[in-house]
Design a protein around this motif. Structure first.
Motif, PDB file in Angstrom:
ATOM      1  N   ASN A  62       2.878   1.684   3.441  1.00  0.00           N
ATOM      2  CA  ASN A  62       3.851   2.455   4.220  1.00  0.00           C
ATOM      3  C   ASN A  62       4.941   3.038   3.315  1.00  0.00           C
ATOM      4  O   ASN A  62       6.128   3.018   3.634  1.00  0.00           O
ATOM      5  CB  ASN A  62       4.475   1.584   5.310  1.00  0.00           C
ATOM      6  N   GLY A  63       4.515   3.560   2.172  1.00  0.00           N
ATOM      7  CA  GLY A  63       5.439   4.170   1.224  1.00  0.00           C
ATOM      8  C   GLY A  63       6.109   3.206   0.265  1.00  0.00           C
ATOM      9  O   GLY A  63       6.856   3.635  -0.615  1.00  0.00           O
ATOM     10  N   ILE A  64       5.857   1.907   0.408  1.00  0.00           N
ATOM     11  CA  ILE A  64       6.473   0.893  -0.456  1.00  0.00           C
ATOM     12  C   ILE A  64       5.477   0.464  -1.524  1.00  0.00           C
ATOM     13  O   ILE A  64       4.357   0.044  -1.213  1.00  0.00           O
ATOM     14  CB  ILE A  64       6.919  -0.335   0.355  1.00  0.00           C
ATOM     15  N   ASP A  65       5.856   0.560  -2.784  1.00  0.00           N
ATOM     16  CA  ASP A  65       4.998   0.105  -3.871  1.00  0.00           C
ATOM     17  C   ASP A  65       4.942  -1.419  -3.838  1.00  0.00           C
ATOM     18  O   ASP A  65       5.980  -2.090  -3.899  1.00  0.00           O
ATOM     19  CB  ASP A  65       5.547   0.573  -5.219  1.00  0.00           C
ATOM     20  N   ILE A  66       3.735  -1.958  -3.733  1.00  0.00           N
ATOM     21  CA  ILE A  66       3.604  -3.404  -3.534  1.00  0.00           C
ATOM     22  C   ILE A  66       4.015  -4.193  -4.765  1.00  0.00           C
ATOM     23  O   ILE A  66       4.306  -5.387  -4.683  1.00  0.00           O
ATOM     24  CB  ILE A  66       2.164  -3.762  -3.111  1.00  0.00           C
ATOM     25  N   TYR A  67       4.076  -3.546  -5.934  1.00  0.00           N
ATOM     26  CA  TYR A  67       4.491  -4.242  -7.152  1.00  0.00           C
ATOM     27  C   TYR A  67       5.995  -4.121  -7.389  1.00  0.00           C
ATOM     28  O   TYR A  67       6.608  -5.020  -7.951  1.00  0.00           O
ATOM     29  CB  TYR A  67       3.714  -3.705  -8.355  1.00  0.00           C
ATOM     30  N   GLU A  68       6.575  -3.011  -6.917  1.00  0.00           N
ATOM     31  CA  GLU A  68       8.016  -2.836  -7.098  1.00  0.00           C
ATOM     32  C   GLU A  68       8.820  -3.617  -6.065  1.00  0.00           C
ATOM     33  O   GLU A  68       9.909  -4.107  -6.360  1.00  0.00           O
ATOM     34  CB  GLU A  68       8.375  -1.344  -7.024  1.00  0.00           C
ATOM     35  N   VAL A  85      -1.545   2.861   4.166  1.00  0.00           N
ATOM     36  CA  VAL A  85      -1.990   2.232   2.919  1.00  0.00           C
ATOM     37  C   VAL A  85      -2.538   3.325   2.016  1.00  0.00           C
ATOM     38  O   VAL A  85      -3.353   4.150   2.448  1.00  0.00           O
ATOM     39  CB  VAL A  85      -3.097   1.179   3.170  1.00  0.00           C
ATOM     40  N   LYS A  86      -2.095   3.338   0.784  1.00  0.00           N
ATOM     41  CA  LYS A  86      -2.610   4.287  -0.200  1.00  0.00           C
ATOM     42  C   LYS A  86      -2.957   3.531  -1.470  1.00  0.00           C
ATOM     43  O   LYS A  86      -2.076   2.911  -2.089  1.00  0.00           O
ATOM     44  CB  LYS A  86      -1.588   5.383  -0.492  1.00  0.00           C
ATOM     45  N   PRO A  94       7.442  -6.285  -3.536  1.00  0.00           N
ATOM     46  CA  PRO A  94       6.365  -7.018  -2.859  1.00  0.00           C
ATOM     47  C   PRO A  94       6.779  -7.650  -1.542  1.00  0.00           C
ATOM     48  O   PRO A  94       5.984  -7.704  -0.600  1.00  0.00           O
ATOM     49  CB  PRO A  94       5.946  -8.078  -3.886  1.00  0.00           C
ATOM     50  N   LYS A  95       8.007  -8.146  -1.424  1.00  0.00           N
ATOM     51  CA  LYS A  95       8.435  -8.787  -0.179  1.00  0.00           C
ATOM     52  C   LYS A  95       8.447  -7.795   0.977  1.00  0.00           C
ATOM     53  O   LYS A  95       7.974  -8.094   2.067  1.00  0.00           O
ATOM     54  CB  LYS A  95       9.823  -9.421  -0.357  1.00  0.00           C
ATOM     55  N   ALA A  96       8.997  -6.623   0.735  1.00  0.00           N
ATOM     56  CA  ALA A  96       9.061  -5.616   1.793  1.00  0.00           C
ATOM     57  C   ALA A  96       7.663  -5.133   2.179  1.00  0.00           C
ATOM     58  O   ALA A  96       7.382  -4.909   3.365  1.00  0.00           O
ATOM     59  CB  ALA A  96       9.913  -4.439   1.337  1.00  0.00           C
ATOM     60  N   ALA A  97       6.793  -4.979   1.196  1.00  0.00           N
ATOM     61  CA  ALA A  97       5.438  -4.515   1.471  1.00  0.00           C
ATOM     62  C   ALA A  97       4.644  -5.560   2.256  1.00  0.00           C
ATOM     63  O   ALA A  97       3.972  -5.242   3.244  1.00  0.00           O
ATOM     64  CB  ALA A  97       4.722  -4.176   0.164  1.00  0.00           C
ATOM     65  N   LYS A  98       4.724  -6.813   1.832  1.00  0.00           N
ATOM     66  CA  LYS A  98       3.977  -7.885   2.495  1.00  0.00           C
ATOM     67  C   LYS A  98       4.469  -8.135   3.916  1.00  0.00           C
ATOM     68  O   LYS A  98       3.701  -8.597   4.769  1.00  0.00           O
ATOM     69  CB  LYS A  98       4.069  -9.179   1.682  1.00  0.00           C
ATOM     70  N   ALA A  99       5.745  -7.819   4.175  1.00  0.00           N
ATOM     71  CA  ALA A  99       6.318  -8.068   5.500  1.00  0.00           C
ATOM     72  C   ALA A  99       5.662  -7.225   6.580  1.00  0.00           C
ATOM     73  O   ALA A  99       5.732  -7.567   7.764  1.00  0.00           O
ATOM     74  CB  ALA A  99       7.823  -7.818   5.479  1.00  0.00           C
ATOM     75  N   ILE A 100       5.014  -6.119   6.205  1.00  0.00           N
ATOM     76  CA  ILE A 100       4.388  -5.251   7.204  1.00  0.00           C
ATOM     77  C   ILE A 100       2.861  -5.335   7.143  1.00  0.00           C
ATOM     78  O   ILE A 100       2.166  -4.449   7.639  1.00  0.00           O
ATOM     79  CB  ILE A 100       4.862  -3.791   7.042  1.00  0.00           C
ATOM     80  N   ILE A 101       2.370  -6.426   6.549  1.00  0.00           N
ATOM     81  CA  ILE A 101       0.919  -6.661   6.488  1.00  0.00           C
ATOM     82  C   ILE A 101       0.610  -7.982   7.183  1.00  0.00           C
ATOM     83  O   ILE A 101       1.312  -8.983   6.994  1.00  0.00           O
ATOM     84  CB  ILE A 101       0.419  -6.738   5.031  1.00  0.00           C
ATOM     85  N   GLY A 102      -0.442  -7.993   7.985  1.00  0.00           N
ATOM     86  CA  GLY A 102      -1.002  -9.233   8.496  1.00  0.00           C
ATOM     87  C   GLY A 102      -2.326  -9.457   7.793  1.00  0.00           C
ATOM     88  O   GLY A 102      -3.160  -8.551   7.729  1.00  0.00           O
ATOM     89  N   TYR A 103      -2.541 -10.655   7.253  1.00  0.00           N
ATOM     90  CA  TYR A 103      -3.708 -10.890   6.390  1.00  0.00           C
ATOM     91  C   TYR A 103      -4.469 -12.123   6.841  1.00  0.00           C
ATOM     92  O   TYR A 103      -3.896 -13.198   7.010  1.00  0.00           O
ATOM     93  CB  TYR A 103      -3.249 -11.051   4.942  1.00  0.00           C
ATOM     94  N   LEU A 104      -5.775 -11.946   7.051  1.00  0.00           N
ATOM     95  CA  LEU A 104      -6.670 -13.069   7.313  1.00  0.00           C
ATOM     96  C   LEU A 104      -7.695 -13.134   6.187  1.00  0.00           C
ATOM     97  O   LEU A 104      -8.609 -12.310   6.125  1.00  0.00           O
ATOM     98  CB  LEU A 104      -7.391 -12.896   8.651  1.00  0.00           C
ATOM     99  N   PRO A 105      -7.548 -14.087   5.264  1.00  0.00           N
ATOM    100  CA  PRO A 105      -8.546 -14.217   4.200  1.00  0.00           C
ATOM    101  C   PRO A 105      -9.868 -14.755   4.741  1.00  0.00           C
ATOM    102  O   PRO A 105      -9.953 -15.160   5.909  1.00  0.00           O
ATOM    103  CB  PRO A 105      -7.897 -15.203   3.228  1.00  0.00           C
TER     104      PRO A 105
END
Length: 314
Positions: free
Chosen positions: A64-70, A5-6, A72-83
């Motif tokens: 992981n090198g993927i811009d979350i705005y460019e 994450v950057k 978003p589907k690919a970026a979110k696929a490698i995140i697990g999120y608990l709000p």
């Protein structure tokens, strides 16, 4: 090593209110990053931006090198999120809900059952797998929330206040689970509880009023709570000049007829020389108690003082 994450120069405004201001940091493989701050400091807003649930007003987030705005589907696929409020369906059974989450995360049909079983095992849900989520304790519901976040074995797990509202036993269990997750995942843990950071995190950063005021490892944070004074008790206390002559002593405050507080130099951790002098001089020493800042005091100092440039703060 490339960061998983950057975050660069992140800003988020709500109208004219700036909730996050110029936040930048990185998360690397194997780290458990404690994102620490008082309520309203900007933790949840930052977590939501990283998870792709909220757009930033300015700045960039790379997963992981993927811009979350460019992408978003690919970026979110490698995140697990608990709000902070787990996204649970109270009327579903644990097994049903996790099977549904496996579908949402596009796990192959032939691998879904194994993924659900693995999440149940890792989160200690075997005994409640056939129970309605709405009938579970808050602690078990949090476990279900974590299970849905890791069911697709993402490299990055984002947990927003995962122990809030739990009883002490449940808190210990969830913290142990987070430590176990850190062995296979990189974790960002948002919290306002200092002991939580101490017990589970490898790295910590502190945010206050939307700005990062500290970043470093837990050992560095603990350095702020180093010994700053000591209470000396003796039946025959000498005069102040003799006490000021003790190694590392910079000040003396009398507490009563037999006790004084000794202010110490920053590096005066070793009180053996003080004890030896007291014994050799016949002061009849009966107490020598080091005092350090509590981490709560450190936290207050870091979040109320202007410490730009302190440690690794940004």
């Amino acid at each position: 090593m490339e960061p998983l994450v950057k975050v660069d120069n992140l800003y988020r405004y709500y109208g004219e209110q700036c909730a996050v201001r110029n936040v930048s940091f990185e998360l690397h493989k194997g780290e458990i990053l404690g994102f620490l701050g008082p309520n309203g400091a900007g933790k949840t807003t930052t977590m939501r931006i990283i998870a792709g649930n909220l757009a930033a007003s300015a700045g960039s987030v790379s997963i992981n090198g993927i811009d979350i705005y460019e992408d978003p589907k690919a970026a979110k696929a490698i995140i697990g999120y608990l709000p902070e409020q787990p996204p649970l369906y109270q009327e579903m059974k644990v097994l049903e809900f996790l099977a549904y989450c496996a579908i949402l995360n596009r796990i192959d049909r032939g691998k879904r059952a194994a993924a659900v079983d693995a999440a149940i095992e890792r989160c200690g849900l075997a005994e409640v797998r056939h129970r309605l989520i709405g009938n579970l304790s808050k602690g078990f519901q949090q476990r279900v929330g974590i299970a849905q976040a890791i069911i697709h074995t993402p490299p990055i797990v984002v947990l927003d206040e995962p122990t809030i509202g739990l009883d002490p036993i449940q808190i210990i269990e969830i913290r142990q689970l987070i430590v176990e997750l850190g062995r296979e995942h990189s974790v960002i843990l948002s919290t306002h509880i200092l002991p939580e950071v101490q017990s589970v995190c490898t790295t910590v950063q502190i945010i206050n009023k939307g700005e990062l005021v500290f970043r470093g490892d837990v050992a560095t944070l603990n350095e702020y709570s180093r010994i700053t004074s000591a209470v000396l008790g003796a039946r025959r206390l000498p005069d102040q000049s003799a006490l000021l002559a003790l190694p590392g002593v910079t000040g003396v405050t009398r507490l009563d007829d037999e006790r004084v507080r000794l202010s110490l130099e920053p590096d005066a951790h070793d009180l053996i020389a003080v004890a030896r002098t007291a014994v050799d001089s016949g002061w009849e020493l009966f107490a020598l108690t080091p005092e350090s800042k509590s981490l709560e005091q450190v936290f207050i100092e870091l979040t109320t003082a202007d410490i730009a440039g302190t440690g690794e703060s940004t």
